[in-house]
Design a protein around this motif. Sequence first.
Motif, PDB file in Angstrom:
ATOM      1  N   PHE A 181       1.134  -1.315   0.044  1.00 43.60           N
ATOM      2  CA  PHE A 181      -0.165   0.040   0.021  1.00 43.60           C
ATOM      3  C   PHE A 181       0.973   1.220  -0.114  1.00 43.60           C
ATOM      4  CE2 PHE A 181       0.648  -1.215   4.513  1.00 43.60           C
ATOM      5  CZ  PHE A 181       0.969  -0.198   4.952  1.00 43.60           C
ATOM      6  N   GLY A 182       0.094   2.533  -0.178  1.00 46.40           N
ATOM      7  CA  GLY A 182       0.966   3.877  -0.230  1.00 46.40           C
ATOM      8  C   GLY A 182       1.811   3.708  -1.423  1.00 46.40           C
ATOM      9  N   SER A 183       3.066   4.365  -1.391  1.00 44.85           N
ATOM     10  CA  SER A 183       3.872   4.444  -2.489  1.00 44.85           C
ATOM     11  C   SER A 183       4.294   3.276  -3.015  1.00 44.85           C
ATOM     12  CB  SER A 183       5.184   5.466  -1.962  1.00 44.85           C
ATOM     13  OG  SER A 183       5.668   4.752  -0.937  1.00 44.85           O
ATOM     14  N   LYS A 184       4.149   1.996  -2.337  1.00 44.01           N
ATOM     15  CA  LYS A 184       4.533   0.944  -2.953  1.00 44.01           C
ATOM     16  C   LYS A 184       3.636   0.027  -3.665  1.00 44.01           C
ATOM     17  CE  LYS A 184       7.984  -0.078   0.964  1.00 44.01           C
ATOM     18  NZ  LYS A 184       8.324  -0.936   2.090  1.00 44.01           N
ATOM     19  N   VAL A 185       2.382   0.677  -3.788  1.00 40.87           N
ATOM     20  CA  VAL A 185       1.522  -0.056  -4.667  1.00 40.87           C
ATOM     21  C   VAL A 185       1.852  -0.151  -5.954  1.00 40.87           C
ATOM     22  CG1 VAL A 185      -0.820   0.070  -5.531  1.00 40.87           C
ATOM     23  CG2 VAL A 185      -0.597   0.853  -3.175  1.00 40.87           C
ATOM     24  N   VAL A 186       1.685  -1.340  -6.449  1.00 37.66           N
ATOM     25  CA  VAL A 186       2.028  -1.818  -7.931  1.00 37.66           C
ATOM     26  C   VAL A 186       0.755  -1.509  -8.748  1.00 37.66           C
ATOM     27  CG1 VAL A 186       3.131  -3.531  -9.566  1.00 37.66           C
ATOM     28  CG2 VAL A 186       3.831  -3.349  -7.136  1.00 37.66           C
ATOM     29  N   ASP A 187       0.944  -0.992 -10.078  1.00 41.57           N
ATOM     30  CA  ASP A 187      -0.286  -0.741 -11.064  1.00 41.57           C
ATOM     31  C   ASP A 187      -0.612  -2.066 -11.152  1.00 41.57           C
ATOM     32  OD1 ASP A 187       0.316   1.791 -10.677  1.00 41.57           O
ATOM     33  OD2 ASP A 187       1.349   1.966 -12.485  1.00 41.57           O
ATOM     34  N   ALA A 188      -2.029  -2.150 -11.514  1.00 40.20           N
ATOM     35  CA  ALA A 188      -3.038  -3.311 -11.826  1.00 40.20           C
ATOM     36  C   ALA A 188      -2.475  -4.404 -12.962  1.00 40.20           C
ATOM     37  CB  ALA A 188      -4.528  -2.975 -11.876  1.00 40.20           C
ATOM     38  N   GLY A 242      -5.220 -27.769 -14.536  1.00 43.86           N
ATOM     39  CA  GLY A 242      -5.559 -27.480 -13.217  1.00 43.86           C
ATOM     40  C   GLY A 242      -4.488 -26.493 -12.799  1.00 43.86           C
ATOM     41  N   TRP A 243      -3.227 -26.205 -13.259  1.00 45.59           N
ATOM     42  CA  TRP A 243      -2.539 -24.790 -13.002  1.00 45.59           C
ATOM     43  C   TRP A 243      -3.458 -23.856 -13.129  1.00 45.59           C
ATOM     44  CZ3 TRP A 243       0.634 -25.476  -9.310  1.00 45.59           C
ATOM     45  CH2 TRP A 243       1.390 -26.582  -9.119  1.00 45.59           C
ATOM     46  N   GLU A 244      -4.272 -23.797 -14.456  1.00 43.85           N
ATOM     47  CA  GLU A 244      -5.054 -22.528 -14.799  1.00 43.85           C
ATOM     48  C   GLU A 244      -6.151 -22.466 -14.092  1.00 43.85           C
ATOM     49  OE1 GLU A 244      -4.706 -20.019 -17.164  1.00 43.85           O
ATOM     50  OE2 GLU A 244      -2.925 -20.962 -18.339  1.00 43.85           O
ATOM     51  N   MET A 245      -6.761 -23.351 -13.730  1.00 43.56           N
ATOM     52  CA  MET A 245      -7.917 -23.329 -12.764  1.00 43.56           C
ATOM     53  C   MET A 245      -7.519 -23.009 -11.411  1.00 43.56           C
ATOM     54  SD  MET A 245      -9.443 -27.117 -13.889  1.00 43.56           S
ATOM     55  CE  MET A 245     -10.557 -27.126 -12.716  1.00 43.56           C
ATOM     56  N   ILE A 246      -6.628 -23.354 -10.774  1.00 42.61           N
ATOM     57  CA  ILE A 246      -6.149 -23.196  -9.539  1.00 42.61           C
ATOM     58  C   ILE A 246      -5.664 -21.597  -9.384  1.00 42.61           C
ATOM     59  CG2 ILE A 246      -4.568 -23.693  -7.465  1.00 42.61           C
ATOM     60  CD1 ILE A 246      -4.908 -26.346  -8.388  1.00 42.61           C
ATOM     61  N   GLY A 247      -4.887 -21.465 -10.306  1.00 43.41           N
ATOM     62  CA  GLY A 247      -4.122 -19.919 -10.147  1.00 43.41           C
ATOM     63  C   GLY A 247      -5.209 -19.108 -10.359  1.00 43.41           C
ATOM     64  N   SER A 248      -6.124 -19.171 -11.563  1.00 44.43           N
ATOM     65  CA  SER A 248      -6.923 -18.138 -11.555  1.00 44.43           C
ATOM     66  C   SER A 248      -8.048 -17.895 -10.498  1.00 44.43           C
ATOM     67  CB  SER A 248      -7.700 -18.261 -13.061  1.00 44.43           C
ATOM     68  OG  SER A 248      -7.072 -18.632 -14.119  1.00 44.43           O
ATOM     69  N   THR A 249      -8.411 -18.982  -9.779  1.00 40.24           N
ATOM     70  CA  THR A 249      -9.282 -18.989  -8.619  1.00 40.24           C
ATOM     71  C   THR A 249      -8.465 -18.240  -7.545  1.00 40.24           C
ATOM     72  OG1 THR A 249     -10.269 -20.875  -9.239  1.00 40.24           O
ATOM     73  CG2 THR A 249     -10.498 -20.232  -7.084  1.00 40.24           C
ATOM     74  N   LEU A 250      -7.181 -18.364  -7.317  1.00 43.93           N
ATOM     75  CA  LEU A 250      -6.650 -17.647  -6.138  1.00 43.93           C
ATOM     76  C   LEU A 250      -6.375 -16.039  -6.622  1.00 43.93           C
ATOM     77  CD1 LEU A 250      -4.701 -17.747  -3.830  1.00 43.93           C
ATOM     78  CD2 LEU A 250      -2.554 -17.990  -5.180  1.00 43.93           C
ATOM     79  N   VAL A 251      -6.343 -15.746  -7.759  1.00 44.00           N
ATOM     80  CA  VAL A 251      -6.475 -14.354  -8.124  1.00 44.00           C
ATOM     81  C   VAL A 251      -7.563 -13.724  -8.122  1.00 44.00           C
ATOM     82  CG1 VAL A 251      -5.702 -12.808 -10.126  1.00 44.00           C
ATOM     83  CG2 VAL A 251      -4.243 -14.731  -9.913  1.00 44.00           C
ATOM     84  N   LEU A 252      -8.606 -14.532  -8.413  1.00 45.14           N
ATOM     85  CA  LEU A 252      -9.957 -13.770  -8.198  1.00 45.14           C
ATOM     86  C   LEU A 252     -10.243 -13.489  -6.520  1.00 45.14           C
ATOM     87  CD1 LEU A 252     -12.756 -13.285  -9.316  1.00 45.14           C
ATOM     88  CD2 LEU A 252     -13.597 -15.614  -8.972  1.00 45.14           C
ATOM     89  N   VAL A 253      -9.954 -14.489  -5.897  1.00 45.40           N
ATOM     90  CA  VAL A 253     -10.135 -14.430  -4.453  1.00 45.40           C
ATOM     91  C   VAL A 253      -9.306 -13.298  -3.935  1.00 45.40           C
ATOM     92  CG1 VAL A 253     -10.025 -15.421  -1.991  1.00 45.40           C
ATOM     93  CG2 VAL A 253     -10.847 -16.804  -3.997  1.00 45.40           C
ATOM     94  N   LEU A 254      -7.810 -13.098  -4.373  1.00 47.68           N
ATOM     95  CA  LEU A 254      -6.905 -12.242  -3.685  1.00 47.68           C
ATOM     96  C   LEU A 254      -7.505 -10.763  -4.182  1.00 47.68           C
ATOM     97  CD1 LEU A 254      -3.651 -13.862  -3.671  1.00 47.68           C
ATOM     98  CD2 LEU A 254      -4.998 -13.469  -1.793  1.00 47.68           C
ATOM     99  N   SER A 255      -7.847 -10.812  -5.474  1.00 44.20           N
ATOM    100  CA  SER A 255      -8.164  -9.224  -5.953  1.00 44.20           C
ATOM    101  C   SER A 255      -9.520  -8.862  -5.321  1.00 44.20           C
ATOM    102  CB  SER A 255      -8.453  -9.491  -7.778  1.00 44.20           C
ATOM    103  OG  SER A 255      -9.542 -10.194  -7.869  1.00 44.20           O
ATOM    104  N   ARG A 256     -10.200  -9.444  -4.978  1.00 49.11           N
ATOM    105  CA  ARG A 256     -11.719  -9.192  -4.238  1.00 49.11           C
ATOM    106  C   ARG A 256     -11.318  -8.765  -2.995  1.00 49.11           C
ATOM    107  NH1 ARG A 256     -16.865 -12.476  -6.752  1.00 49.11           N
ATOM    108  NH2 ARG A 256     -16.625 -11.686  -8.808  1.00 49.11           N
ATOM    109  N   THR A 257     -10.734  -9.474  -1.951  1.00 48.73           N
ATOM    110  CA  THR A 257     -10.386  -9.470  -0.618  1.00 48.73           C
ATOM    111  C   THR A 257      -9.195  -8.191  -0.481  1.00 48.73           C
ATOM    112  OG1 THR A 257      -8.519 -10.865  -0.888  1.00 48.73           O
ATOM    113  CG2 THR A 257     -10.849 -11.689  -0.172  1.00 48.73           C
ATOM    114  N   THR A 258      -8.673  -7.837  -1.431  1.00 46.40           N
ATOM    115  CA  THR A 258      -7.356  -6.707  -1.298  1.00 46.40           C
ATOM    116  C   THR A 258      -8.019  -5.420  -1.862  1.00 46.40           C
ATOM    117  OG1 THR A 258      -6.440  -7.472  -3.384  1.00 46.40           O
ATOM    118  CG2 THR A 258      -5.365  -8.575  -1.301  1.00 46.40           C
ATOM    119  N   GLY A 259      -9.040  -5.403  -2.582  1.00 45.45           N
ATOM    120  CA  GLY A 259      -9.572  -4.425  -3.119  1.00 45.45           C
ATOM    121  C   GLY A 259      -9.007  -4.012  -4.618  1.00 45.45           C
TER     122      GLY A 259
END
Length: 263
Positions: A181-188, A242-259
């Motif tokens: 967060f703050g100045s260390k935030v990386v662009d989407a 499997g890697w696509e399914m697991i990785g994409s689900t993880l990104v979806l969950v993290l993107s929603r919980t981290t805003g």
Amino acid sequence: LPVLVAICSRLNDVFVTGHGLDPSIRLHPAHHSFAFMTSLVLLVYIRLQWIGDRSTQPRYSFGITSTPISEITDVFAMFCLALTWWEKRSRDHSRNGYIIARAAIGFFFVGMVHSIFCILRDKNQSGGNVGNRSATRVKNTKLALFRGMMLLVMVTGPSCSSTAVLVLLQCASICKIMESFGSKVVDAPVMAALWRLAIRSAFFGTNHHCSFNRLQYSAAFIATDSFHFVIAGSSLFFNTFGWEMIGSTLVLVLSRTTGRSTV
């Protein structure tokens, strides 16, 4: 941290080979018992120390928390997986490891059912602190994805245990970057590129390619020497995507919980 993502990917490409091949071939260093046993011990440590949170687990009526039961189930599953690969490396062809492989699948299946139950329970739960419920949901989802990854490791072979350790290091690094967060935030767009790099690296790093002749057909026979269409097809499908399914689900969950929904 971004450098660590690239280093893990390179280490996997250079030193970890033999994905999708039966360990009885005994040609690849990653199939050696020392290699996969060490990797499974690291995965057990990661499961016990990084995945899940004792404080978020409810108690059953007989006074034992669900966390030890859940942990024991996963540890037993990985222990059976190690025995399976050990048996398949034996020069005695009568020791094929199929029975132990079925036991490992059973433990992983019980673990997945437990994870799904916890996720649905948290979803239907009302009252309490919203932030705590969200954190608990994320932890349960991460545990479900970890168990899914272990099933993927099983249908890919001993080499994938080493790859899984490196992939988890990549995911942990990107999660830390995503939570900055703050100045260390990386662009989407940069975050999306890092996640895509990690997911695609896991796909190609496990000897998958975009052609039918590179399908890992051994995934269909991890627990049996007979062909069963549904079981074999499901194993091969999960091995491939499997890697696509697991990785994409993880990104979806993290993107929603981290805003960071734009990721």
